[in-house]
Design an enzyme around this catalytic site. Structure first.
Site, PDB file in Angstrom:
ATOM      1  N   LYS A 138     -15.709 -56.130   4.797  1.00  0.00           N
ATOM      2  CA  LYS A 138     -15.157 -57.294   5.240  1.00  0.00           C
ATOM      3  C   LYS A 138     -16.100 -57.765   6.329  1.00  0.00           C
ATOM      4  O   LYS A 138     -16.183 -59.038   6.303  1.00  0.00           O
ATOM      5  CB  LYS A 138     -13.985 -56.783   5.854  1.00  0.00           C
ATOM      6  CG  LYS A 138     -12.887 -57.842   6.714  1.00  0.00           C
ATOM      7  CD  LYS A 138     -11.551 -57.511   6.593  1.00  0.00           C
ATOM      8  CE  LYS A 138     -11.018 -56.799   7.619  1.00  0.00           C
ATOM      9  NZ  LYS A 138     -11.132 -57.000   8.986  1.00  0.00           N
ATOM     10  N   SER A 139     -16.619 -56.946   7.140  1.00  0.00           N
ATOM     11  CA  SER A 139     -17.337 -57.732   8.306  1.00  0.00           C
ATOM     12  C   SER A 139     -18.874 -58.481   7.746  1.00  0.00           C
ATOM     13  O   SER A 139     -19.116 -59.574   8.034  1.00  0.00           O
ATOM     14  CB  SER A 139     -18.126 -56.430   9.141  1.00  0.00           C
ATOM     15  OG  SER A 139     -17.142 -55.906   9.946  1.00  0.00           O
ATOM     16  N   ARG A 150     -19.638 -62.593   7.375  1.00  0.00           N
ATOM     17  CA  ARG A 150     -20.993 -63.007   7.850  1.00  0.00           C
ATOM     18  C   ARG A 150     -22.062 -63.726   6.743  1.00  0.00           C
ATOM     19  O   ARG A 150     -22.349 -64.559   6.974  1.00  0.00           O
ATOM     20  CB  ARG A 150     -21.729 -61.938   8.393  1.00  0.00           C
ATOM     21  CG  ARG A 150     -21.188 -61.570   9.755  1.00  0.00           C
ATOM     22  CD  ARG A 150     -21.642 -59.760  10.098  1.00  0.00           C
ATOM     23  NE  ARG A 150     -21.125 -59.730  11.522  1.00  0.00           N
ATOM     24  CZ  ARG A 150     -20.011 -59.183  11.904  1.00  0.00           C
ATOM     25  NH1 ARG A 150     -19.047 -59.283  11.059  1.00  0.00           N
ATOM     26  NH2 ARG A 150     -19.919 -58.756  13.168  1.00  0.00           N
ATOM     27  N   GLY A 202      -9.267 -61.305  13.449  1.00  0.00           N
ATOM     28  CA  GLY A 202      -9.838 -61.401  14.503  1.00  0.00           C
ATOM     29  C   GLY A 202     -11.421 -61.843  14.379  1.00  0.00           C
ATOM     30  O   GLY A 202     -12.059 -62.651  15.149  1.00  0.00           O
ATOM     31  N   SER A 251     -18.017 -54.928  21.788  1.00  0.00           N
ATOM     32  CA  SER A 251     -17.451 -55.862  20.795  1.00  0.00           C
ATOM     33  C   SER A 251     -18.469 -56.625  19.902  1.00  0.00           C
ATOM     34  O   SER A 251     -19.142 -57.309  20.408  1.00  0.00           O
ATOM     35  CB  SER A 251     -16.301 -56.615  21.143  1.00  0.00           C
ATOM     36  OG  SER A 251     -16.043 -57.512  20.244  1.00  0.00           O
ATOM     37  N   GLN A 256     -17.542 -58.510  17.568  1.00  0.00           N
ATOM     38  CA  GLN A 256     -17.424 -59.898  17.596  1.00  0.00           C
ATOM     39  C   GLN A 256     -17.481 -60.417  18.314  1.00  0.00           C
ATOM     40  O   GLN A 256     -18.149 -61.719  18.451  1.00  0.00           O
ATOM     41  CB  GLN A 256     -15.771 -59.746  17.417  1.00  0.00           C
ATOM     42  CG  GLN A 256     -15.357 -59.050  16.202  1.00  0.00           C
ATOM     43  CD  GLN A 256     -13.814 -58.952  16.020  1.00  0.00           C
ATOM     44  OE1 GLN A 256     -12.857 -59.618  16.963  1.00  0.00           O
ATOM     45  NE2 GLN A 256     -13.192 -58.649  15.014  1.00  0.00           N
ATOM     46  N   ASP A 293     -12.335 -49.028  13.716  1.00  0.00           N
ATOM     47  CA  ASP A 293     -11.305 -48.964  12.799  1.00  0.00           C
ATOM     48  C   ASP A 293     -10.624 -48.009  12.177  1.00  0.00           C
ATOM     49  O   ASP A 293      -9.461 -47.921  11.435  1.00  0.00           O
ATOM     50  CB  ASP A 293     -11.353 -50.302  11.601  1.00  0.00           C
ATOM     51  CG  ASP A 293     -11.895 -51.658  12.415  1.00  0.00           C
ATOM     52  OD1 ASP A 293     -11.158 -51.925  13.569  1.00  0.00           O
ATOM     53  OD2 ASP A 293     -12.744 -52.389  11.845  1.00  0.00           O
ATOM     54  N   ARG A 339      -4.315 -51.417   8.626  1.00  0.00           N
ATOM     55  CA  ARG A 339      -4.782 -50.173   8.785  1.00  0.00           C
ATOM     56  C   ARG A 339      -3.703 -49.225   9.289  1.00  0.00           C
ATOM     57  O   ARG A 339      -3.582 -48.153   9.006  1.00  0.00           O
ATOM     58  CB  ARG A 339      -5.808 -50.136   9.821  1.00  0.00           C
ATOM     59  CG  ARG A 339      -7.034 -50.933   9.378  1.00  0.00           C
ATOM     60  CD  ARG A 339      -8.652 -50.421   9.893  1.00  0.00           C
ATOM     61  NE  ARG A 339      -9.323 -51.711   9.541  1.00  0.00           N
ATOM     62  CZ  ARG A 339     -10.143 -51.969   8.397  1.00  0.00           C
ATOM     63  NH1 ARG A 339      -9.911 -51.260   7.422  1.00  0.00           N
ATOM     64  NH2 ARG A 339     -10.822 -53.040   8.315  1.00  0.00           N
TER      65      ARG A 339
HETATM   66  C1  S3P Z   1     -15.704 -56.286  13.495  1.00  0.00           C
HETATM   67  C2  S3P Z   1     -15.760 -55.701  14.700  1.00  0.00           C
HETATM   68  C3  S3P Z   1     -14.869 -54.879  15.183  1.00  0.00           C
HETATM   69  C4  S3P Z   1     -13.728 -54.526  14.363  1.00  0.00           C
HETATM   70  C5  S3P Z   1     -13.368 -55.504  13.104  1.00  0.00           C
HETATM   71  C6  S3P Z   1     -14.318 -56.058  12.578  1.00  0.00           C
HETATM   72  C7  S3P Z   1     -16.950 -57.327  13.254  1.00  0.00           C
HETATM   73  O1  S3P Z   1     -13.983 -55.385  16.302  1.00  0.00           O
HETATM   74  O2  S3P Z   1     -12.680 -53.706  14.967  1.00  0.00           O
HETATM   75  O3  S3P Z   1     -12.405 -55.074  12.325  1.00  0.00           O
HETATM   76  O4  S3P Z   1     -16.858 -57.695  11.847  1.00  0.00           O
HETATM   77  O5  S3P Z   1     -17.613 -57.740  13.822  1.00  0.00           O
HETATM   78  P1  S3P Z   1     -14.648 -55.664  17.723  1.00  0.00           P
HETATM   79  O6  S3P Z   1     -16.070 -56.051  17.591  1.00  0.00           O
HETATM   80  O7  S3P Z   1     -13.743 -56.442  18.445  1.00  0.00           O
HETATM   81  O8  S3P Z   1     -14.535 -54.226  18.380  1.00  0.00           O
END
Ligand code: S3P
Length: 456
Positions: free
Chosen positions: A36-37, A41, A109, A182, A184, A335, A410
């Site tokens: 997913k990440s 991107r 998020g 984080s 993110q 996660d 999850r």
């Molecule tokens: C993610 C970072 C994580 C993770 C999320 C995906 C990402 O969050 O929990 O499911 O793709 O950068 P945080 O960076 O806020 O911990």
């Protein structure tokens, strides 16, 4: 009979689902969907690059589709060719256009925080919202650093969505030290730094997933990573790079693989192989933790694909023992705690998972959701500060509860896995959130021999 037609995404109303002990051990070979990440991107950087980016193995979950829709609304040309194979014609750095309507990022998020980073240095106004879960999550953690670039935000109380952002016309490069571990927030700052003159530096005291850094390099950006004496990483991006389209092969998502992996460990006699799983060291904390608990997990066919380490995970069931999981491991498995807690409930002895404050601000308050759900299933569990303590008896836990999934994919998947090893079946009130990250979870698990049944 297993119910292969139970595809939660298709349902218009809450879709209750139950899992009980399967008649036979789980067995077979399965491939989990794309990471997913990395999928988010790939679309974002493809959308900002010049040329044609070919993506294979893209996760076609709701979260990633929300990112694709947002980028399209700002002018990127994004086309699905076949399953997982997508083509992006980017607009070039700085070339995004003002979206005509509110951008709705659903449950994601990652989409919200990373896109806000991009929008912060594009000089137009956007309105961003999401579902009830996303609207309850803190955006102040990105609003603070992105405002320093010169972007203006107008948000609800506490930095919540919906919000309006007007990107800086003359952005000022930043040096920013992450106050929370984080990826993110890190990525939002680095992406804002792309369309900013000069150098932007992000200081990361604790390593978090590094897909943004890797992919920026892959698209031709100049990015340096320098450790300091205290062990922090200083990540510096040079503004205004020529981002050039580059092919991306998305590996299988280790966070999705975690569910069949733990299921295979707790259903006696199981023997399962999960193929093509991404094993980036910044994501591999679950495997290390499960191995400490005595899990039989062999890494087979290890290789590098698209710049990321990948392997097949060959998993065999066996009794697990409790372990002490240190707080510094949390970012590499952030996660995976819901499903690690499930494994701990089926283990013998005490498992302490330390330093889980960030779990309170995920798709739900996961610390509370895990503890309440496990207690309802007859597990002795405690939250002490930011630590989660689970007492395993070495025997199957009771189960027999109905779990509120609270728009959290999850939590939904973790408690279905719990039910596979419990004395009594476990039900979840709504399986639809699973489609955000793992649309084929139910049929895939049923193919391995799980018996998920629709309720109501
Ligand atoms: C993610 C970072 C994580 C993770 C999320 C995906 C990402 O969050 O929990 O499911 O793709 O950068 P945080 O960076 O806020 O911990």
């Amino acid at each position: 009979m297993p119910d292969d037609s139970a595809h939660p995404a298709a349902a218009a109303r809450p879709q209750a689902l139950a899992a009980g002990r399967p008649a036979k051990p789980l067995s077979g070979r399965v491939a989990v969907p794309g990471d997913k990440s990395i999928s988010h991107r790939a679309l974002m950087l493809g959308g900002l690059a010049v040329g044609r980016t070919e993506i294979s193995g893209l996760l076609e979950g709701e979260d990633v589709l929300a990112t694709a829709a947002a980028l399209r609304a700002m002018g990127a040309d994004i086309v699905r060719e076949t399953d997982g194979r997508w083509i992006v014609h980017g607009v070039g750095l700085g070339g995004l256009a003002e979206p005509a309507d509110v951008i709705d990022l659903g449950n994601s998020g990652t989409a919200a925080r990373l896109l806000l980073g991009i929008l912060a240095t594009h000089p137009f106004t956007s309105f961003v919202t999401g579902d009830a879960s996303l609207r309850s999550r803190p955006m102040g953690r990105v609003i603070t650093p992105l405002s320093q670039f010169g972007a203006h935000f107008l948000s609800r109380e506490g930095g919540r969505l919906p919000l309006a952002v007007t990107g800086a016309a003359n952005p000022v490069p930043q040096t920013y030290r992450l106050p929370v571990p984080s990826a993110q927030v890190k990525s939002a700052v680095l992406l804002a730094g792309l369309n900013t003159p000069g150098e932007t530096t992000l200081i990361e005291p604790q390593a978090t997933r590094d897909h943004t850094e890797r992919m920026l390099g892959h698209f031709g950006a100049t990015i340096r990573v320098e450790p300091d004496a205290g062990g922090a990483r200083h990540i510096t991006i040079e503004g205004y790079p020529e981002l050039t389209a580059a092919p991306i092969a998305v590996p299988g998502d280790p966070s999705s693989a975690a569910f069949p992996l733990v299921a295979a460990l707790i259903v006696p006699g199981s023997d399962v192989t999960i193929t093509g799983v991404g094993l980036n060291p910044t994501r591999a904390g679950l495997i290390a933790s499960l191995k400490e608990m005595g899990a039989d997990i062999a890494l087979e066919n290890q290789c590098i694909e698209g710049g990321e380490p990948v392997a097949d995970l060959h998993v065999r069931a066996g009794m697990l023992k409790g372990a002490d999981i240190p707080p510094e491991r949390a970012p590499s498995m952030i996660d995976e705690y819901p499903v690690l807690a499930v494994a701990a409930s089926h283990a013998s002895g005490r498992t302490i998972m330390r330093g889980l404050a960030e779990l309170r601000v995920k798709e739900s308050d996961r610390l509370t959701a895990i503890a309440t759900g496990l207690a309802a299933c007859g597990v002795r569990v405690d939250v002490a500060g930011d630590d989660l303590i689970v007492e395993g008896t070495g025997k199957p836990p009771a189960g027999g509860a109905r779990i509120a999934t609270q728009l959290d994919h999850r939590i939904a998947m973790a408690f279905l896995v719990f039910g596979l090893g419990a004395k009594q079946p476990v039900a979840i009130d709504d399986a639809r959130p699973i489609a955000t990250s793992f649309p084929d979870f139910v049929p895939l698990m049923n193919r391995l021999g799980a018996q998920f049944t629709k309720e109501g």
